[in-house]
Write an enzyme that holds these catalytic residues in place. Structure first.
Site, PDB file in Angstrom:
ATOM      1  NE  ARG A 105      -2.057  -0.533   3.869  1.00 23.11           N
ATOM      2  CZ  ARG A 105      -2.471   0.125   4.932  1.00 23.11           C
ATOM      3  NH1 ARG A 105      -3.595   0.817   4.890  1.00 23.11           N
ATOM      4  NH2 ARG A 105      -1.764   0.123   6.045  1.00 23.11           N
ATOM      5  CB  SER A 169       5.317  -6.411   7.919  1.00 26.39           C
ATOM      6  OG  SER A 169       4.816  -5.113   8.015  1.00 26.39           O
ATOM      7  CG  ASP A 222       3.217  -5.625  10.404  1.00 31.16           C
ATOM      8  OD1 ASP A 222       4.070  -5.952  11.232  1.00 31.16           O
ATOM      9  OD2 ASP A 222       2.574  -6.462   9.735  1.00 31.16           O
TER      10      ASP A 222
HETATM   11  C1  BGC Z   1       7.035 -10.887  10.241  1.00 34.75           C
HETATM   12  C2  BGC Z   1       6.841  -9.711  11.172  1.00 34.75           C
HETATM   13  C3  BGC Z   1       5.476  -9.081  10.954  1.00 34.75           C
HETATM   14  C4  BGC Z   1       4.388 -10.143  11.063  1.00 34.75           C
HETATM   15  C5  BGC Z   1       2.994  -9.586  10.824  1.00 34.75           C
HETATM   16  C6  BGC Z   1       5.871 -11.847  10.349  1.00 34.75           C
HETATM   17  O1  BGC Z   1       5.990 -12.861   9.398  1.00 34.75           O
HETATM   18  O2  BGC Z   1       8.240 -11.554  10.561  1.00 34.75           O
HETATM   19  O3  BGC Z   1       7.853  -8.745  10.970  1.00 34.75           O
HETATM   20  O4  BGC Z   1       5.288  -8.085  11.910  1.00 34.75           O
HETATM   21  O5  BGC Z   1       4.626 -11.173  10.115  1.00 34.75           O
HETATM   22  O6  BGC Z   1       2.846  -9.020   9.582  1.00 34.75           O
END
Ligand code: BGC
Length: 480
Positions: A105, A169, A222
């Protein structure tokens, strides 16, 4: 393989105690004449308080180890370099790029200097498979192209460079607010040339090459974005959590993870001057050696076939990316044992990921006498030739068992962070459609918190924080 301790405990808790526990956790029973397969499934998936306590103990130890050791695999506990939550008086336009999993996004956030929800304009796109599995430049150029289109479509101009927060994320070890190296891919990504490298620099370069006057000032997980954005509207917010699910082919926060506010004096691995810092726990990585969680043969199967065997083991029991697949393994096994769909052709279920978490959610929601919607999901949507009511009841039970375990583990982890911090009178901001849409997920979390931590957990407010990561990244950019 199950650890000895959990095998022992599972043996010990079968019987009336477990039944009561399950009733409390919103599982419905057929009555006392249940078939053994119902009991077998419960004993494999539903975690008794004793098992949860054993996991909680290890989880808490791993949190402390992660705060003390760099690159601690079981729980990285990554300092985010976000030292304060927003004051609420931030103003101006900020951009965010949010790369979370299936979607990316681009957001423009208009901060008005009030504690109201900021105005957000956004453009979403599904990350193409060839980009997910391509080269580093493909990924960052694709993000820059999307940003370029967004800036033009919305005629965004500014006298100075616009500040941008990059929500990325994936597990990243940060060395500053706008610096961080990817430690490993997750959620279906496998782009070459990104692991082990800084992710801000190539994004900045790609934006620059497109002629965009944008400065990437913050790299944000995130969970950190969710925490920060929710604290803007609710000052009691102490934790940001993602509990992700797949809804058809669209995903929001595909994995699971949490961030919270930590005292710098407890972050032993860093010599930090400030008072507090937000920590990205990366709790999805818990149990990297598969020693502490009660894995079933279905979990082991999923792990073996996954893109990242033996990684993100905790996430594999909670995230919507995996729950449907675990359930599918159970259904296929029950069929092979002659206990489910005995007269049907189930070839359609043999394909990986042919059963989605969103379908589990629909199945659990069906309370009709004949489970009519379960019939539609199984026969029309999935393609199983024929089901009878017993099949449908059993499928619903499998979904409940797998879904309940995910909620129990989420509650254990949320409670572990709150107990470690001695904070119960607070808001936990939760994003992700597992929390938002999966029937009874929130209730099961609340009930498990109560079972494990007692009345103090009643003070915790579990709040839905929709789409917080983009706004959070913009708010962090505003503080730079
Ligand atoms: C990632 C995290 C992320 C989470 C939620 C995980 O697979 O390692 O960094 O915050 O997913 O999106």
């Amino acid at each position: 393989m199950r650890s000895n301790v959990t095998t022992f405990l599972i043996g010990a808790i079968l019987g009336a105690g477990l039944r009561d526990l399950l009733r409390n956790l919103s599982l419905n029973y057929k009555g006392d004449d249940e078939e053994p397969i119902y009991v077998e499934l419960e004993s494999q998936f539903i975690l008794s308080p004793d098992i949860l306590y054993a996991i909680l103990k290890k989880f808490t130890e791993c949190m402390s180890n992660g705060l003390a050791e760099e690159n601690y695999k079981d729980m990285p506990m990554i300092p985010s370099f976000v030292e304060r939550l927003p004051k609420g008086n931030e103003t101006g336009y900020f951009l965010a790029i949010d790369l979370g999993g299936t979607n990316a996004r681009i957001c423009l956030v208009d901060l008005k200097g009030t504690r109201e929800q900021p105005v957000l304009i956004q453009k979403k796109a599904v990350v193409p498979d060839d980009v997910k599995a391509g080269k580093s430049e493909d990924l960052f150029n694709w993000l820059a192209d999307l940003t370029f289109e967004f800036v033009n479509e919305n005629e965004i101009t500014n006298e100075e460079k616009i500040k941008l927060g990059f929500t990325f994320s994936f597990p990243v070890v940060q060395s500053g607010l706008s610096k961080g190296k990817l430690t490993q891919w997750a959620k279906g990504f496998s782009c070459e040339g990104v692991v082990g490298k800084d992710v801000v620099e190539p994004l900045q370069k790609a934006l620059h090459n497109k002629g965009l006057e944008i400065e990437v000032v913050a790299l944000v997980n995130d969970t950190v974005g969710t925490l920060v954005s929710h604290s803007y509207v609710d000052e009691m917010t102490f934790m940001g959590v993602i509990l992700g699910i797949l809804i058809l082919n669209v995903s929001k926060g595909t994995g699971t993870n949490a961030a919270y506010v930590e005292e710098c004096s407890r972050i032993k691995k860093k010599d930090l001057k400030g008072k507090q810092m937000v920590i990205n726990t990366e709790w999805g990585a818990f149990d990297s050696e598969r020693k502490y969680l009660p894995y079933t043969k279905y979990d082991n199967h999923l792990n073996k076939e996954s893109l990242y065997p033996n990684q993100q083991n905790f996430e594999k029991m909670i995230s919507g990316m995996y729950l449907g697949e675990i359930t599918r393994h159970v259904l296929v096994d029950l069929h092979a044992r002659g206990l489910l769909f005995p007269a049907s052709n189930i070839n359609c279920l043999l394909k990986r990921e042919s059963f989605l978490t969103s379908q589990m959610s629909r199945i659990e929601r069906d309370n009709s006498k004949n489970l009519d919607d379960v019939k539609i999901v199984l026969e029309k949507n999935i393609g199983i030739s024929e089901t009878d009511l017993n099949d449908r009841k059993l499928v619903k039970h499998v979904c409940k068992c797998v879904g309940t375990r995910a909620a129990q583990l989420s509650a254990m982890a949320i409670g572990a962070v709150l107990k470690h911090s001695g904070r119960w009178d607070c808001t936990v901001a939760i994003d992700g459609s597992l929390f938002e849409h999966y029937p009874n997920f929130k209730l099961r979390i609340q009930q498990t918190l109560r079972q494990l931590f007692g009345v103090v957990s009643d003070d915790v407010k579990l709040s839905l924080a929709n789409d917080g990561s983009g706004i959070g990244a913009a708010l962090i950019a505003a503080s730079c």
